[in-house]
Design a protein around this motif. Structure first.
Motif, PDB file in Angstrom:
ATOM      1  N   GLU A   1     112.569  69.766  54.487  1.00 12.70           N
ATOM      2  CA  GLU A   1     112.988  68.482  53.824  1.00 12.70           C
ATOM      3  C   GLU A   1     112.179  67.078  54.530  1.00 12.70           C
ATOM      4  O   GLU A   1     111.945  66.318  53.817  1.00 12.70           O
ATOM      5  CB  GLU A   1     114.487  68.305  53.753  1.00 12.70           C
ATOM      6  N   ALA A   2     112.236  67.053  55.824  1.00  9.30           N
ATOM      7  CA  ALA A   2     111.514  66.128  56.523  1.00  9.30           C
ATOM      8  C   ALA A   2     109.941  65.990  56.031  1.00  9.30           C
ATOM      9  O   ALA A   2     109.782  64.866  55.925  1.00  9.30           O
ATOM     10  CB  ALA A   2     111.703  66.216  57.950  1.00  9.30           C
ATOM     11  N   ALA A   3     109.289  67.199  56.089  1.00 11.82           N
ATOM     12  CA  ALA A   3     108.013  67.230  55.662  1.00 11.82           C
ATOM     13  C   ALA A   3     107.829  66.753  54.376  1.00 11.82           C
ATOM     14  O   ALA A   3     106.732  65.839  54.024  1.00 11.82           O
ATOM     15  CB  ALA A   3     107.401  68.618  55.953  1.00 11.82           C
ATOM     16  N   LEU A   4     108.749  67.123  53.476  1.00 13.01           N
ATOM     17  CA  LEU A   4     108.490  66.773  51.929  1.00 13.01           C
ATOM     18  C   LEU A   4     108.494  64.914  52.061  1.00 13.01           C
ATOM     19  O   LEU A   4     108.333  64.455  51.070  1.00 13.01           O
ATOM     20  CB  LEU A   4     109.439  67.322  51.024  1.00 13.01           C
TER      21      LEU A   4
ATOM     22  N   LEU B   1     106.009  76.821  51.271  1.00 13.52           N
ATOM     23  CA  LEU B   1     106.342  76.440  52.507  1.00 13.52           C
ATOM     24  C   LEU B   1     107.356  77.354  53.161  1.00 13.52           C
ATOM     25  O   LEU B   1     108.191  77.729  52.646  1.00 13.52           O
ATOM     26  CB  LEU B   1     106.792  75.105  52.521  1.00 13.52           C
ATOM     27  N   LEU B   2     107.097  77.591  54.455  1.00  8.17           N
ATOM     28  CA  LEU B   2     107.974  78.465  55.341  1.00  8.17           C
ATOM     29  C   LEU B   2     108.392  77.773  56.429  1.00  8.17           C
ATOM     30  O   LEU B   2     107.513  77.327  57.412  1.00  8.17           O
ATOM     31  CB  LEU B   2     107.495  79.916  55.547  1.00  8.17           C
ATOM     32  N   GLY B   3     109.415  77.762  56.826  1.00  7.63           N
ATOM     33  CA  GLY B   3     110.003  77.213  58.030  1.00  7.63           C
ATOM     34  C   GLY B   3     111.470  76.694  57.919  1.00  7.63           C
ATOM     35  O   GLY B   3     112.316  77.125  56.897  1.00  7.63           O
TER      36      GLY B   3
ATOM     37  N   LEU C   1     101.566  69.375  58.030  1.00  7.50           N
ATOM     38  CA  LEU C   1     102.752  70.069  57.872  1.00  7.50           C
ATOM     39  C   LEU C   1     102.892  71.157  58.993  1.00  7.50           C
ATOM     40  O   LEU C   1     103.920  71.256  59.662  1.00  7.50           O
ATOM     41  CB  LEU C   1     102.899  71.011  56.734  1.00  7.50           C
ATOM     42  N   ALA C   2     101.831  71.660  59.374  1.00  7.21           N
ATOM     43  CA  ALA C   2     101.789  72.853  60.706  1.00  7.21           C
ATOM     44  C   ALA C   2     101.942  72.083  61.815  1.00  7.21           C
ATOM     45  O   ALA C   2     103.052  72.492  62.683  1.00  7.21           O
ATOM     46  CB  ALA C   2     100.639  73.448  60.482  1.00  7.21           C
ATOM     47  N   LYS C   3     101.031  71.029  62.126  1.00  8.40           N
ATOM     48  CA  LYS C   3     101.410  70.274  63.378  1.00  8.40           C
ATOM     49  C   LYS C   3     102.528  69.395  63.660  1.00  8.40           C
ATOM     50  O   LYS C   3     103.420  69.693  64.769  1.00  8.40           O
ATOM     51  CB  LYS C   3      99.982  69.572  63.611  1.00  8.40           C
ATOM     52  N   ASP C   4     102.750  68.584  62.600  1.00 12.67           N
ATOM     53  CA  ASP C   4     103.955  67.637  62.747  1.00 12.67           C
ATOM     54  C   ASP C   4     105.252  68.219  62.425  1.00 12.67           C
ATOM     55  O   ASP C   4     106.209  67.793  63.148  1.00 12.67           O
ATOM     56  CB  ASP C   4     103.754  66.399  62.203  1.00 12.67           C
TER      57      ASP C   4
END
Length: 134
Positions: A57-60, A49-51, A22-25
């Motif tokens: 949404e893409a990460a989820l 999650l913070l961003g 999540l952090a890297k990508d």
């Protein structure tokens, strides 16, 4: 933007470094609120999650593609002030100090903005004055 989610890992994906990805990508900060993860068992992870909203949404979407269950945490702690006896037992287990006793009156104070819904206070309350609202 902040979003609180619960991830449920099947046994085969419990070793996956999800918060790192999540952090890297996706450039998302993941604050681990609660974790119940063990080898060869179903795991649960509560994250804040913070961003950027689109990045979250893409990460989820990516998390769901890994066959990890995602549920949005829309729960909150509720204190029944009529039942509460202001004993303060819940304050000892609250990791964010959302629950405190006023120093002069010894009256329980709940700061909802600090609460991360870790649920530790539920079992600490001897009179069951604390519950979860869905």
């Amino acid at each position: 933007m902040k979003k609180r989610v619960t991830l449920t890992f099947p046994r085969r994906t419990v070793q996956m470094p999800v918060t790192y990805r999540l952090a890297k990508d996706f450039n998302i900060a993941a604050n681990i609120i609660r974790a119940q993860v063990a080898p060869n068992q179903v795991g649960k992870l509560v994250l804040e999650l913070l961003g950027d909203i689109d990045a979250i949404e893409a990460a989820l979407e990516w998390v769901r593609a890994q066959e990890i269950g995602v549920s949005l945490a829309s729960r909150e702690i509720v204190i029944d002030e009529d039942s509460c006896v202001d004993c303060g037992l819940c304050t000892g287990v609250c990791p964010t100090q959302a629950l405190t006793l006023e120093p002069h009156t010894f009256h329980l104070t709940f700061k909802r903005s600090r609460c991360v819904v870790c649920e530790q206070c539920l079992s600490a309350c001897p009179v069951q004055a604390i519950s979860i609202n869905f």
